[in-house]
Design an enzyme around this catalytic site. Structure first.
Site, PDB file in Angstrom:
ATOM      1  N   GLU A 125       0.795  -1.234   0.000  1.00 43.02           N
ATOM      2  CA  GLU A 125       0.000   0.000   0.000  1.00 43.02           C
ATOM      3  C   GLU A 125       0.826   1.282   0.000  1.00 43.02           C
ATOM      4  O   GLU A 125       0.464   2.255  -0.654  1.00 43.02           O
ATOM      5  CB  GLU A 125      -0.934   0.019   1.224  1.00 43.02           C
ATOM      6  N   SER A 146     -32.397 -25.226  49.238  1.00 38.34           N
ATOM      7  CA  SER A 146     -31.968 -26.294  48.347  1.00 38.34           C
ATOM      8  C   SER A 146     -30.456 -26.359  48.239  1.00 38.34           C
ATOM      9  O   SER A 146     -29.873 -27.440  48.140  1.00 38.34           O
ATOM     10  CB  SER A 146     -32.576 -26.098  46.959  1.00 38.34           C
TER      11      SER A 146
END
Length: 387
Positions: free
Chosen positions: A74, A335
Site C-alpha cells: 500500500e 436447596s
C-alpha cells in the site's frame, strides 16, 4: 495565467482546510465487538458490535509480517513522507489521464485512514484536498505507529468484517501474530478492493495479487527462495470461519458489568474450559431423559481464587433457557444448603445414609415448611429426603 490563478485558489483552499479543519476526536467513533480470552490469550468467544460489524477492540501492536506486507503493498514510503506523497499523487494523476478515468488515487496509508475516519465520502477533488490537509495535520500530532495501527484496526475486509484482528480469525481461525507470510500477504491486499476480491470470489485475480506481493517480499530479502516457493503453495481462504463460542455466559456477564466493547482477558484455562464444557454437556444430555435440561459448572483454584472454567449452562437443544447463566441465577438457599447439611449430619454421626426421617407437617414459630409438591410421605430414608 489561468492555470496560475487556479493553482493559487487551490493552494489557498488547502491552507484554509489545513488551519481550520479540526482532527476527528476520537478518530473513529464506532462501536467494537466484545472479546473474551483465556489466561494464555486464546480467544474463547466474542459478541458482535452494536452496528453488527465484526470489529474487534483496538490492538496493542502490529505483527511484523503483516506490517511489512502492508507497507510493501500500500505505501512503501509510509515512514518517510509527511502524510502525503507527491510522487504517488503525480503518478496516479498520470495514470488516470492516460486511462481516461480514475484508476489510481495515489493515497497514502495516512490519507486512507483519514478517508475511513470521515466515513468514506464520495471521491471528489474537494474531498481529496480535505483528506490531504487532515492527513498532514494528523502526522503532526500522531506517531506513525499510531496511525498505522488505526488503519489496520479499521480497514474493511468485506462483508461485516472490519480490522485485521477480526479478519485473521474469520479467514484463518488464528490471531494476526500467528499468521504465515502468505496469510499476512492475503490480509494486506484485501482492504484495497474487498468488494471485488474476497475469499471464494475472483480467485484467479486474488491469487495473482497475493503472489505478486510475495515476490516483492522476497525481493526485499524478507524471505528466501524456498520460503517464497512454499508460501505460494498455501491455498487462499475459501470461506468464513465461525468465531469460537466458549464461556459465552461469562462473556455476557462481563458485558453487563461494564466491559462491553472491550478485550477481556480472563483467568480461564482454555483447555480446562473446553474439558468442563464437554463434561457438562455430556452429563446434561444424559439427564435430559429425566426432563433435566440445565446444568452448570464453575472450577476455581482454591489457592489463588481464580476462576479456571466457567460453564453457565448446557447447550441442550430446545427452548429450556440455555441463555440463562445458572451460576449467577438466584435460587432458594434451602436447596443449596441441603447437601452440606446432609454431609455434616453424616460426619457428626447424627444420621445414617438410609436412616428413616419423618416427613410430616411441622411448625416453627409461625413458619410451616413444605415440600415442593405440597405433599408429605411419612417416613423417608435420609438420602431420598436429600433428593
Amino acid at each position: 495565467m489561468k492555470i496560475g490563478k487556479a493553482g493559487s485558489i487551490m493552494l489557498l483552499a488547502f491552507l484554509i482546510l489545513f488551519l481550520f479543519i479540526p482532527l476527528p476526536d476520537p478518530l473513529f467513533d464506532v462501536p467494537y465487538a466484545t472479546t473474551l480470552k483465556s489466561d494464555d490469550g486464546t480467544l474463547l468467544s466474542a459478541a458482535i458490535a452494536d452496528d453488527q460489524q465484526w470489529r474487534f477492540p483496538v490492538s496493542d501492536s502490529i505483527p511484523a509480517k503483516l506490517e511489512s506486507a502492508l507497507l510493501l503493498f500500500e505505501d512503501e514510503y509510509f515512514y518517510y513522507h509527511p502524510g502525503v506523497n507527491p510522487v504517488s499523487l503525480f503518478r496516479a494523476a498520470r495514470q488516470n489521464f492516460n486511462a481516461g478515468k480514475t484508476v489510481s488515487g495515489g493515497s497514502t496509508l495516512t490519507m486512507q485512514t483519514v478517508r475511513m475516519a470521515l466515513g468514506n465520502q464520495p471521491r471528489t477533488y474537494t474531498q481529496k484536498l480535505l483528506e490531504m490537509a487532515i492527513a498532514l495535520k494528523m502526522e503532526l500530532f500522531h506517531k506513525k505507529s499510531s496511525i498505522l495501527k488505526q488503519y489496520v484496526d479499521h480497514a474493511p475486509y468485506g462483508g461485516n468484517i472490519v480490522g485485521v484482528s477480526a479478519a485473521s480469525y474469520r479467514f484463518f481461525g488464528r490471531p494476526p501474530d500467528q499468521l504465515s507470510w502468505a496469510e499476512a500477504a492475503t490480509l494486506a491486499i484485501l482492504p484495497n478492493n474487498p468488494a471485488s476480491i474476497f475469499p471464494g470470489k475472483n480467485q484467479a485475480a486474488f491469487l495473482k495479487k497475493r503472489d505478486h506481493l510475495l515476490d516483492k517480499i522476497h525481493n526485499r530479502g524478507l524471505i528466501d527462495k524456498d520460503e517464497l516457493f512454499l508460501a505460494k503453495q498455501e491455498p487462499l481462504p475459501q470461506n468464513i470461519k465461525p468465531i469460537p463460542n466458549k464461556a459465552y455466559h461469562l462473556l455476557y456477564r462481563a458485558m453487563g458489568e461494564g466491559l462491553k466493547g472491550k478485550d477481556i482477558k480472563s483467568t480461564l484455562d482454555a483447555r480446562l474450559q473446553m474439558a468442563a464444557d464437554k463434561l457438562v454437556n455430556e452429563h446434561s444430555k444424559s439427564l435430559s431423559f429425566n426432563q433435566i435440561h440445565n446444568a452448570a459448572a464453575i472450577v476455581l483454584d482454591i489457592r489463588s481464587g481464580n476462576t479456571l472454567a466457567y460453564v453457565g449452562n448446557s447447550n441442550a437443544s430446545g427452548t429450556h433457557g440455555q441463555h440463562v447463566d445458572i451460576i449467577t441465577s438466584r435460587r432458594s438457599p434451602g436447596s443449596l444448603l441441603k447437601p452440606f447439611l446432609y454431609a455434616a449430619a453424616l460426619d457428626e454421626n447424627l444420621i445414617a445414609p438410609r436412616e428413616l426421617l419423618p416427613d410430616v407437617p411441622v411448625f416453627y414459630k409461625g413458619f410451616a415448611p413444605k415440600n415442593f409438591d405440597k405433599e408429605y410421605r411419612g417416613a423417608v430414608p435420609a438420602d431420598d429426603a436429600l433428593i
